[in-house]
Scaffold this active site. Structure first.
Site, PDB file in Angstrom:
ATOM      1  N   LYS A 264       0.834  -1.191   0.000  1.00  0.00           N
ATOM      2  CA  LYS A 264       0.000   0.000   0.000  1.00  0.00           C
ATOM      3  C   LYS A 264       0.878   1.253   0.000  1.00  0.00           C
ATOM      4  O   LYS A 264       0.544   2.252  -0.619  1.00  0.00           O
ATOM      5  CB  LYS A 264      -0.907  -0.028   1.227  1.00  0.00           C
ATOM      6  CG  LYS A 264      -1.672   1.255   1.406  1.00  0.00           C
ATOM      7  CD  LYS A 264      -2.785   1.118   2.396  1.00  0.00           C
ATOM      8  CE  LYS A 264      -3.014   2.382   3.188  1.00  0.00           C
ATOM      9  NZ  LYS A 264      -2.979   3.615   2.426  1.00  0.00           N
ATOM     10  N   ARG A 265       2.001   1.144   0.692  1.00  0.00           N
ATOM     11  CA  ARG A 265       2.906   2.299   0.751  1.00  0.00           C
ATOM     12  C   ARG A 265       3.423   2.687  -0.643  1.00  0.00           C
ATOM     13  O   ARG A 265       3.571   3.857  -0.949  1.00  0.00           O
ATOM     14  CB  ARG A 265       4.072   2.031   1.700  1.00  0.00           C
ATOM     15  CG  ARG A 265       4.098   3.057   2.829  1.00  0.00           C
ATOM     16  CD  ARG A 265       5.130   2.742   3.874  1.00  0.00           C
ATOM     17  NE  ARG A 265       4.919   1.421   4.462  1.00  0.00           N
ATOM     18  CZ  ARG A 265       5.883   0.532   4.667  1.00  0.00           C
ATOM     19  NH1 ARG A 265       7.130   0.818   4.332  1.00  0.00           N
ATOM     20  NH2 ARG A 265       5.622  -0.635   5.216  1.00  0.00           N
TER      21      ARG A 265
END
Ligand code: GLU
Length: 509
Positions: A264-265
């Site tokens: 997600k980062r």
């Protein structure tokens, strides 16, 4: 043709939003089932109550509805092998844990969390990792190390325990993976995994194997992160006297640059979603973007995903879900990880957008226009879309590419004015508006012919005239063929815009 022997499942744990890697796993399972006339099942693996996140299950179901991936059986669908949610199957698992103890393949372990922690610390202080395995198990408190009467006593007293798998000490396990081929592991490197927890719930390993067996799953197709669990699963099937299904472990989805799993980062950092739908974290309220809300078409999203790890064997890139159910094959899934490419995702959306009819796009674009306060005639919108769709990736982009068909410029792009509004522009545009007044019919082709003839006669610079003209009509140096624009907005509007522009920009000294 139906093939009752082919049964596959997608078995997510409802611990948060579904990563696109999970959607791809489900997609491959779905395609495999459809291709082979089998069944595709949704099983929710929620035995780890500490990791349960409210809303995650609904999110998973909604994601697949959006993608058009349908289950034949499972949570939200029902079927002959239900219930399909592991928390509702609680009573089923215990008997198999007991059977494993009975056959000598598992044992009770009474070590408290504190004792296990001390052991870990003791190992850490010697720069070693503690592993509850064949070498260590006799030093721990369990039904193998304790005398029989002691075990009986502890069980009778209701002292909390877990049930662990007794990993064979030195055995070579040979496994076959449909993607990787033969995989060989020696049990020496494996530990005695917990199968049944003190809270009366099975762990993933036991529940997963029991359910795959009871639900008659023929092929387990799942992410590569589960490959290290494969020897344990294969040994569990053997210990329970069951035939193991076939296995296929899918390659990881990798970051756009470098290696490592797509997270997600990465999405936040590089500006793309890693979840199919938007997700609001129920605890922190943090909002994560989704493909749906970002404006992707589900067909484009699915098409993009399927090619991350699979190829059709030729250069073809565009496939509908229906077509994929015919051409997909597990044999063509790659062994190595697939790099995610956010630009390619956009490319797919663009491809799907330009293939949609102007009629369909107009239907999708009308609400966007409404948000901008514009009520337009659908046929007019259709014609506009036909002129600009090649320039759009998302439906929402159509506004930027076409607002000047609906509203006259309020302002004029400063940079463009500075560069393109020349000393002679004012007089030329005045002259042009006189010419346009008398141009009939006011069609793109006729306007073009008239204007070009006038430019030639006067020996004006074509570029200079056209840039100034565009500035007055659009307010910037953008948009499709200018004669198409003026023909579509009509003579009255064209002359009005020219007059207003001439007044605003004036004569350059
Ligand atoms: N519940 C596991 C997961 O969340 C399923 C793994 C498997 O398919 O065996 O990924």
């Amino acid at each position: 043709m139906d093939n009752n022997n082919i049964r596959v499942r997608f078995a997510p744990s409802p611990t948060g939003p579904l990563h696109i890697g999970g959607v791809r796993t489900a997609l491959y399972n779905y395609l495999f089932a459809k291709k082979n006339g089998g069944k595709f099942i949704l099983r929710i693996e929620d035995t780890d109550q500490t990791r349960f996140v409210p809303g995650a299950e609904e999110y998973i179901i909604e994601s697949f509805e959006w993608c058009g991936i349908e289950f034949d059986e499972g949570v939200g669908k029902g079927g002959p092998f239900g219930p399909y949610k592991q928390s509702e199957r609680k009573e089923i698992y215990r008997q198999y844990a007991d059977a494993l103890i009975e056959s000598g393949n598992a044992y009770y372990a009474f070590d408290t969390p504190g004792e296990l922690n001390n052991k870990r610390k003791e190992y850490e202080s010697q720069k070693k990792n503690f592993s509850y395995n064949a070498a260590e198990r006799m030093n721990m408190r369990n039904s193998l190390s304790l005398p029989g009467y002691e075990t009986k006593k502890l069980l009778k007293e209701g002292v909390p325990y877990v049930i662990r798998f007794k990993m064979p000490e030195d055995e070579t396990v040979e496994m076959n993976d449909l993607i990787r081929g033969k995989v060989v592991v020696n049990t020496k490197v494996l530990d005695d995994k917990v199968l049944y927890k003190s809270d009366g719930m099975p762990t993933y390993h036991l529940a997963n194997v029991v359910d795959d067996h009871l639900m008659e799953i023929s092929h387990v197709i799942r992410g590569e992160e589960w490959l290290p669990s494969l020897p344990l699963h294969v040994l569990l099937y053997k210990a329970l006297g069951w035939e193991a299904p076939e296995f296929a472990h899918l390659p990881l989805l990798l970051k756009p640059e470098g290696n490592g799993k797509l997270s997600k980062r990465d999405g936040d950092r590089l500006g793309f979603p890693v979840f199919p739908l938007q997700w609001k974290d129920p605890k922190t309220g943090e909002l994560s973007r989704g493909y749906r809300e970002d404006g992707y078409f589900p067909e484009a999203f699915v098409n993009m995903l399927v090619l991350l790890g699979w190829n059709p064997g030729d250069e073809r890139e565009l496939f509908t879900l229906e077509e994929l159910t015919k051409v997909f094959s597990i044999e063509r899934v790659n062994k190595s990880g697939a790099k995610f490419d956010p630009e390619k995702a956009k490319w797919f959306n663009h491809q799907y957008l330009i293939r949609k009819s102007d009629e369909e796009l107009a239907g999708l674009f009308m609400p966007v226009l409404k948000e901008h306060g514009i009520e337009a005639d659908k046929d007019f919108v259709k014609t506009v879309i036909g002129l600009v769709k090649e320039r759009a990736t998302f439906v929402k982009d159509l506004w930027d590419q076409s607002y000047f068909f609906f509203i006259a410029p309020e302002e004029y792009d400063k940079k463009a004015v500075k560069k393109r509004w020349k000393a002679q522009s004012y007089d030329q545009m005045k002259e042009l508006s006189e010419i346009l007044k008398n141009t009939e019919p006011f069609t793109s082709a006729n306007i073009e012919e008239t204007v070009k003839k006038w430019i030639e006669e006067k020996e004006y610079g074509m570029g200079g005239v056209m840039n100034a003209f565009r500035l007055l009509i659009v307010g910037a140096l953008k948009g499709p063929h200018l004669f198409d624009i003026v023909a579509l907005i009509g003579k009255a509007e064209t002359l009005k815009r020219m007059e207003k522009g001439l007044q605003t920009l004036g004569k350059k000294e």
